[in-house]
Design an enzyme around this catalytic site. Structure first.
Site, PDB file in Angstrom:
ATOM      1  N   ARG A  63       0.804  -1.226   0.000  1.00 47.36           N
ATOM      2  CA  ARG A  63       0.000   0.000   0.000  1.00 47.36           C
ATOM      3  C   ARG A  63       0.839   1.279   0.000  1.00 47.36           C
ATOM      4  NH1 ARG A  63      -3.040  -4.013   1.979  1.00 47.36           N
ATOM      5  NH2 ARG A  63      -0.996  -4.646   2.674  1.00 47.36           N
ATOM      6  N   THR A  64       1.757   1.370   0.943  1.00 44.09           N
ATOM      7  CA  THR A  64       2.484   2.632   1.130  1.00 44.09           C
ATOM      8  C   THR A  64       3.351   2.940  -0.088  1.00 44.09           C
ATOM      9  OG1 THR A  64       2.542   2.039   3.460  1.00 44.09           O
ATOM     10  CG2 THR A  64       3.903   3.901   2.772  1.00 44.09           C
ATOM     11  N   LYS A  91      25.780  -5.478  -1.702  1.00 39.91           N
ATOM     12  CA  LYS A  91      27.253  -5.589  -1.770  1.00 39.91           C
ATOM     13  C   LYS A  91      27.886  -4.912  -0.572  1.00 39.91           C
ATOM     14  CE  LYS A  91      26.995  -5.112  -6.786  1.00 39.91           C
ATOM     15  NZ  LYS A  91      27.202  -4.119  -7.854  1.00 39.91           N
ATOM     16  N   ARG A 113      11.306   3.632   4.290  1.00 43.86           N
ATOM     17  CA  ARG A 113      10.798   2.679   5.287  1.00 43.86           C
ATOM     18  C   ARG A 113      11.971   1.820   5.737  1.00 43.86           C
ATOM     19  NH1 ARG A 113       5.536  -1.184   4.836  1.00 43.86           N
ATOM     20  NH2 ARG A 113       4.599   0.851   5.292  1.00 43.86           N
ATOM     21  N   HIS A 141       4.374   5.838  11.698  1.00 42.20           N
ATOM     22  CA  HIS A 141       3.957   5.663  10.291  1.00 42.20           C
ATOM     23  C   HIS A 141       2.992   6.829  10.022  1.00 42.20           C
ATOM     24  CE1 HIS A 141       2.911   4.015   6.532  1.00 42.20           C
ATOM     25  NE2 HIS A 141       2.543   2.791   6.867  1.00 42.20           N
TER      26      HIS A 141
HETATM   27  N1   CP Z   1      -0.489  -0.190   5.946  1.00 45.53           N
HETATM   28  C1   CP Z   1       0.714  -0.379   5.361  1.00 45.53           C
HETATM   29  O1   CP Z   1       1.707   0.259   5.698  1.00 45.53           O
HETATM   30  O2   CP Z   1       0.725  -1.333   4.387  1.00 45.53           O
HETATM   31  P1   CP Z   1       2.002  -1.775   3.546  1.00 45.53           P
HETATM   32  O3   CP Z   1       2.951  -2.467   4.492  1.00 45.53           O
HETATM   33  O4   CP Z   1       1.466  -2.701   2.477  1.00 45.53           O
HETATM   34  O5   CP Z   1       2.636  -0.547   2.971  1.00 45.53           O
END
Ligand code: CP
Length: 324
Positions: A63-64, A91, A113, A141
């Site tokens: 999603r993100t 590497k 992330r 998040h």
């Molecule tokens: N909700 C969320 O962060 O989903 P993803 O891990 O798929 O990005």
């Protein structure tokens, strides 16, 4: 949108804890404009022409990652795709060298992330462009919390005075932390519902109530927010079994009937159907999970625009009715 849209004035979005309620409201109002853009036959505006956004995802995402990519493209930004799994990280290239390499190619914003808390903050020290935290360890998040606020506002009319239960693995959840800050800053009352082993050792300083009794909490709330059981983050046996978790804390078909008529069911995804949420409950009309995903694109357009495009003359850039 009128000319010269003002912004938060921030260069980075690293967390919700340091955003004011006004800044959150500003980003939600900006999202309204991009929801309108997303509904157009040609859902694209030239607002970030000439800007480049790249991703640095050291953890999996559907999603993100995709919604940031969609958001950047709808704003006409250039995108520089980067996959950690096929990069020189394998590497032995360090995080700092990787980041500086990406920025040297003319990237204005890095969406990151990482499994470790604080990595986006560290990267923000190294770059001259913008950094967006797309999830760091158990910490925050922020764009998930913004899209959750937007979805609650859409379905319940606002957050002020709303009662929201966040249920599940609070300890390992960056979503729970960001949501607690965002929901309470906008005036909601939050109750965390979990077994003691899935709560942090102390919630002192968290503006929340805590309960271990989901059946008692459900009739009182306007929204129930289920968290994924994060098996990959559990380093010790915190539960007797997932079956027992489902029996005691899962949103089963029986439990969903304890909710008020207008209460909504939320989940950040990915869902473990049959564990924290029954398969058929996830598909009920009161489940707004797909709306959360849909709103994620417009929220991330708002965030990228706020960081990279605020002050631009949107009246000139954004197509009007006659352009469609
Ligand atoms: N909700 C969320 O962060 O989903 P993803 O891990 O798929 O990005």
């Amino acid at each position: 949108m009128s000319a010269a849209t003002p912004g938060t004035g921030r260069r980075h979005l690293l967390g919700v804890a340091d955003l004011s309620a006004d800044e959150i409201e500003h980003l939600l109002t900006l999202t309204d404009s991009f929801v309108e853009v997303s509904r157009r036959r040609m859902p694209k505006v030239p607002a970030l022409q000439g800007r480049t956004v790249s991703w640095l995802f050291y953890e999996d995402s559907t999603r993100t990652r995709l919604s940031f990519e969609q958001a950047a493209k709808r704003l006409s930004a250039d995108t520089l795709s980067f996959s950690v799994s096929t990069s020189s990280v394998n590497k032995g290239e360090s995080l700092r060298d990787t980041v500086e390499t990406i920025e040297a190619m003319g990237v204005d914003c890095i969406v990151v992330r990482h499994r470790s808390s604080g990595v986006p903050h560290q990267i923000a020290q190294w770059v001259s462009g913008s950094v967006v935290n797309a999830g760091d360890g158990w910490h925050e998040h922020p764009t998930q919390a913004l899209l959750d606020c937007y979805t609650i506002r859409e379905h319940l009319g606002g957050l002020d005075g709303r009662r929201i239960a966040i249920v599940g693995d609070i300890t390992h959840s960056r979503v729970a932390r960001s949501d607690v800050w965002a929901f309470t800053k906008l005036g909601a009352e939050v109750t965390l519902v979990a077994p003691p082993t899935l709560l942090p050792p102390s919630t002192e300083g968290w503006p929340v109530r805590v309960s271990h009794d989901i059946d008692a909490v459900l009739p009182e709330v306007d929204a129930v927010y289920l968290l994924r059981m994060q098996r990959e983050r559990m380093t010790e046996a915190l539960l007797p079994s997932l079956r027992e978790y489902t029996a005691c804390f899962g949103l089963t078909r029986r439990r969903v009937d304890l909710l008020g008529d207008k209460a909504i069911v939320m989940h950040p995804g990915p869902m473990n159907r049959g564990v924290e949420i029954a398969a058929d409950v996830a598909d009920l009309p009161r489940s707004v999970v797909i709306d959360q995903v849909r709103n994620g694109v417009a929220v991330r357009m708002a965030v990228l625009f706020d960081l990279l495009g605020s002050g631009r003359d949107l009246g000139r850039h954004v197509p009007t009715e006659g352009d469609r």
